[in-house]
Design a protein around this motif. Structure first.
Motif, PDB file in Angstrom:
ATOM      1  N   ARG A   1     -12.357  -1.844   5.413  1.00 12.58           N
ATOM      2  CA  ARG A   1     -11.603  -2.282   4.234  1.00 12.58           C
ATOM      3  C   ARG A   1     -10.694  -1.171   3.726  1.00 12.58           C
ATOM      4  NH1 ARG A   1     -13.807  -7.096   2.549  1.00 12.58           N
ATOM      5  NH2 ARG A   1     -15.727  -7.579   3.670  1.00 12.58           N
ATOM      6  N   ASP A   2      -9.693  -1.565   2.971  1.00  9.19           N
ATOM      7  CA  ASP A   2      -8.809  -0.533   2.424  1.00  9.19           C
ATOM      8  C   ASP A   2      -9.427   0.017   1.133  1.00  9.19           C
ATOM      9  OD1 ASP A   2      -8.332  -2.323   0.410  1.00  9.19           O
ATOM     10  OD2 ASP A   2      -6.300  -2.817   1.040  1.00  9.19           O
ATOM     11  N   ALA A   3      -8.725   0.935   0.501  1.00  9.03           N
ATOM     12  CA  ALA A   3      -9.282   1.616  -0.673  1.00  9.03           C
ATOM     13  C   ALA A   3      -9.630   0.620  -1.781  1.00  9.03           C
ATOM     14  CB  ALA A   3      -8.299   2.660  -1.180  1.00  9.03           C
ATOM     15  N   GLN A   4      -8.922  -0.532  -1.820  1.00  4.39           N
ATOM     16  CA  GLN A   4      -9.197  -1.536  -2.859  1.00  4.39           C
ATOM     17  C   GLN A   4     -10.325  -2.480  -2.433  1.00  4.39           C
ATOM     18  OE1 GLN A   4      -5.660  -0.907  -2.050  1.00  4.39           O
ATOM     19  NE2 GLN A   4      -5.974   0.570  -3.692  1.00  4.39           N
ATOM     20  N   GLY A   5     -10.897  -2.240  -1.252  1.00  5.54           N
ATOM     21  CA  GLY A   5     -11.989  -3.090  -0.789  1.00  5.54           C
ATOM     22  C   GLY A   5     -11.502  -4.356  -0.115  1.00  5.54           C
ATOM     23  N   LYS A   6     -10.186  -4.447   0.102  1.00  8.88           N
ATOM     24  CA  LYS A   6      -9.624  -5.641   0.741  1.00  8.88           C
ATOM     25  C   LYS A   6      -9.721  -5.497   2.252  1.00  8.88           C
ATOM     26  CE  LYS A   6      -5.508  -7.021   0.183  1.00  8.88           C
ATOM     27  NZ  LYS A   6      -4.304  -6.237  -0.114  1.00  8.88           N
ATOM     28  N   ARG A   7      -9.936  -6.620   2.943  1.00 11.52           N
ATOM     29  CA  ARG A   7      -9.963  -6.605   4.397  1.00 11.52           C
ATOM     30  C   ARG A   7      -8.598  -6.213   4.918  1.00 11.52           C
ATOM     31  NH1 ARG A   7     -10.418 -12.025   7.038  1.00 11.52           N
ATOM     32  NH2 ARG A   7      -9.363 -11.037   8.759  1.00 11.52           N
ATOM     33  N   LEU A   8      -8.574  -5.469   6.011  1.00 14.01           N
ATOM     34  CA  LEU A   8      -7.288  -5.103   6.603  1.00 14.01           C
ATOM     35  C   LEU A   8      -6.754  -6.280   7.402  1.00 14.01           C
ATOM     36  CD1 LEU A   8      -7.958  -1.540   7.944  1.00 14.01           C
ATOM     37  CD2 LEU A   8      -6.684  -2.214   5.919  1.00 14.01           C
ATOM     38  N   ALA A   9      -5.486  -6.539   7.239  1.00 17.51           N
ATOM     39  CA  ALA A   9      -4.858  -7.576   8.052  1.00 17.51           C
ATOM     40  C   ALA A   9      -3.778  -6.900   8.877  1.00 17.51           C
ATOM     41  CB  ALA A   9      -4.255  -8.645   7.157  1.00 17.51           C
TER      42      ALA A   9
ATOM     43  N   SER B   1      -5.301  12.488  15.259  1.00 14.34           N
ATOM     44  CA  SER B   1      -5.840  12.516  16.618  1.00 14.34           C
ATOM     45  C   SER B   1      -6.799  11.329  16.770  1.00 14.34           C
ATOM     46  CB  SER B   1      -6.615  13.815  16.852  1.00 14.34           C
ATOM     47  OG  SER B   1      -7.793  13.794  16.062  1.00 14.34           O
ATOM     48  N   PRO B   2      -7.142  10.966  18.007  1.00 16.22           N
ATOM     49  CA  PRO B   2      -8.131   9.896  18.192  1.00 16.22           C
ATOM     50  C   PRO B   2      -9.447  10.214  17.464  1.00 16.22           C
ATOM     51  CG  PRO B   2      -7.054  10.383  20.275  1.00 16.22           C
ATOM     52  CD  PRO B   2      -6.571  11.412  19.302  1.00 16.22           C
ATOM     53  N   GLN B   3      -9.812  11.504  17.393  1.00 12.97           N
ATOM     54  CA  GLN B   3     -11.035  11.887  16.671  1.00 12.97           C
ATOM     55  C   GLN B   3     -10.892  11.600  15.180  1.00 12.97           C
ATOM     56  OE1 GLN B   3      -9.657  13.774  19.193  1.00 12.97           O
ATOM     57  NE2 GLN B   3     -11.314  12.947  20.481  1.00 12.97           N
ATOM     58  N   ASP B   4      -9.689  11.820  14.660  1.00 13.81           N
ATOM     59  CA  ASP B   4      -9.450  11.503  13.232  1.00 13.81           C
ATOM     60  C   ASP B   4      -9.665  10.005  12.990  1.00 13.81           C
ATOM     61  OD1 ASP B   4      -8.711  14.143  12.756  1.00 13.81           O
ATOM     62  OD2 ASP B   4      -6.566  13.747  13.086  1.00 13.81           O
ATOM     63  N   ILE B   5      -9.165   9.187  13.921  1.00 13.38           N
ATOM     64  CA  ILE B   5      -9.302   7.733  13.768  1.00 13.38           C
ATOM     65  C   ILE B   5     -10.789   7.364  13.802  1.00 13.38           C
ATOM     66  CG2 ILE B   5      -8.723   5.465  14.768  1.00 13.38           C
ATOM     67  CD1 ILE B   5      -6.208   6.857  13.858  1.00 13.38           C
ATOM     68  N   ARG B   6     -11.518   7.932  14.731  1.00 11.97           N
ATOM     69  CA  ARG B   6     -12.973   7.677  14.802  1.00 11.97           C
ATOM     70  C   ARG B   6     -13.641   8.041  13.475  1.00 11.97           C
ATOM     71  NH1 ARG B   6     -16.204   6.646  19.088  1.00 11.97           N
ATOM     72  NH2 ARG B   6     -15.025   6.081  20.906  1.00 11.97           N
ATOM     73  N   ALA B   7     -13.277   9.205  12.946  1.00  8.17           N
ATOM     74  CA  ALA B   7     -13.890   9.646  11.691  1.00  8.17           C
ATOM     75  C   ALA B   7     -13.552   8.665  10.552  1.00  8.17           C
ATOM     76  CB  ALA B   7     -13.424  11.054  11.353  1.00  8.17           C
ATOM     77  N   MET B   8     -12.302   8.191  10.558  1.00 13.03           N
ATOM     78  CA  MET B   8     -11.881   7.282   9.482  1.00 13.03           C
ATOM     79  C   MET B   8     -12.690   5.998   9.450  1.00 13.03           C
ATOM     80  SD  MET B   8      -7.758   7.166   9.500  1.00 13.03           S
ATOM     81  CE  MET B   8      -6.986   8.624  10.110  1.00 13.03           C
ATOM     82  N   VAL B   9     -13.110   5.514  10.614  1.00 15.34           N
ATOM     83  CA  VAL B   9     -13.845   4.251  10.647  1.00 15.34           C
ATOM     84  C   VAL B   9     -15.347   4.474  10.755  1.00 15.34           C
ATOM     85  CG1 VAL B   9     -11.907   2.939  11.584  1.00 15.34           C
ATOM     86  CG2 VAL B   9     -13.557   3.969  13.170  1.00 15.34           C
TER      87      VAL B   9
END
Ligand code: GLU
Length: 277
Positions: free
Chosen positions: A242-250, A267-275
């Motif tokens: 979800r985004d910062a507002q708790g909304k589902r990402l579309a 980096s791909p590692q940053d993306i992994r960390a984000m999710v």
């Protein structure tokens, strides 16, 4: 053998939510010593673009994902979908429907109907075109076809179940919670529900890993697998990013597109960390 897939529709960029789904499926396949497949869900020709497919593939490779080529694509499989529809038609489980979305909304919100109920495909079909007895004769070409849900449940006879993250889950109340879902769309020959069960079966998918937004649709898929004599894979519906507002990402939230993060130097590692992987 553990076989799973990621099945994007190339109608927009790969965003964080889809990247999570793909990486999770890939990780789980690797951990199980299994296979990860890519499938292109391009049934809706009017919305799919080759540029989006190219970018999705590029982003997935950048994330470190790997899959065998050539990949399955739904636009190649219309005869397969047609044959399955014919089999269901011959058993009296389908009927043609000429209602527009506006007709359905109007009928479903008629005063005697109460508030319209929603299922996985939106407003539950009020049954306007459902015949008293199954239609006979050849299956109409170019028509929208709906599954007669009550009849479909009747012919399966036994309570149907599937495995969700290791827990036995029974199908329940499909006539009320999903209604007579569309299996053949007028404009594209099949619907998502029909295509996905045939694709998963033909690819030998043992584990379907996808977002929790599709958990409700799984009930329809398990029923269709039973009607069509197909095996039921195990399901794992994962949390949604979800985004910062708790909304589902579309997909239209381009700010969360992987391409945008890449351009900003992630980096791909940053993306992994984000999710949270
Ligand atoms: N193509 C579908 C989507 O983009 C995925 C279907 C599935 O995983 O079953 O949402």
């Amino acid at each position: 053998m553990f076989i799973t897939r990621f099945a994007p529709s190339p109608t927009g960029p790969l965003h964080l939510g889809h990247a999570f789904s793909a990486m999770l499926a890939h990780d789980m396949a690797q951990a199980a010593g299994g296979r990860f497949l890519l499938r292109i869900d391009d049934l809706d020709r009017s919305r799919c673009r080759p540029e989006w497919e190219a970018q999705i593939r590029n982003d997935l490779r950048w994330l470190g994902l790997d899959w065998p080529e050539p990949v399955m694509r739904q636009s190649d499989r219309l005869p397969r979908y047609r044959a399955a529809l014919q089999a269901l038609w011959a058993r009296g489980l389908l009927y043609p429907c000429t209602c527009t979305r506006a007709d359905i909304r109007a009928a479903a919100s008629a005063p005697q109907e109460g508030a319209p109920l929603h299922g996985p495909d939106g407003v539950i079909y009020p049954g306007t075109c459902r015949p008293e007895s199954p239609p006979t004769g050849p299956m109409p070409e170019g028509a929208a076809l709906r599954l007669d849900m009550v009849r479909a449940i009747e012919v399966t006879g036994i309570p149907l179940k599937y495995n969700e993250k290791g827990t036995e889950t029974f199908l329940r109340d499909l006539p009320e919670t999903a209604g007579d879902v569309v299996l053949a769309r007028r404009d594209m020959g099949a619907s998502y529900h029909l295509a996905v069960v045939l694709d998963d079966a033909d690819q030998g998918i043992t584990h379907v890993i996808r977002g929790a937004d599709l958990a409700e649709a799984t009930q329809i898929h398990v029923l269709l697998q039973n009607l069509l004599g197909l095996p039921t894979p195990a399901y794992h519906h994962h949390r949604l990013i979800r985004d910062a507002q708790g909304k589902r990402l579309a997909k239209r939230d381009d700010a969360r597109a992987i391409a945008t993060y890449r351009a900003a130097g992630a980096s791909p590692q940053d993306i992994r960390a984000m999710v949270g992987l």
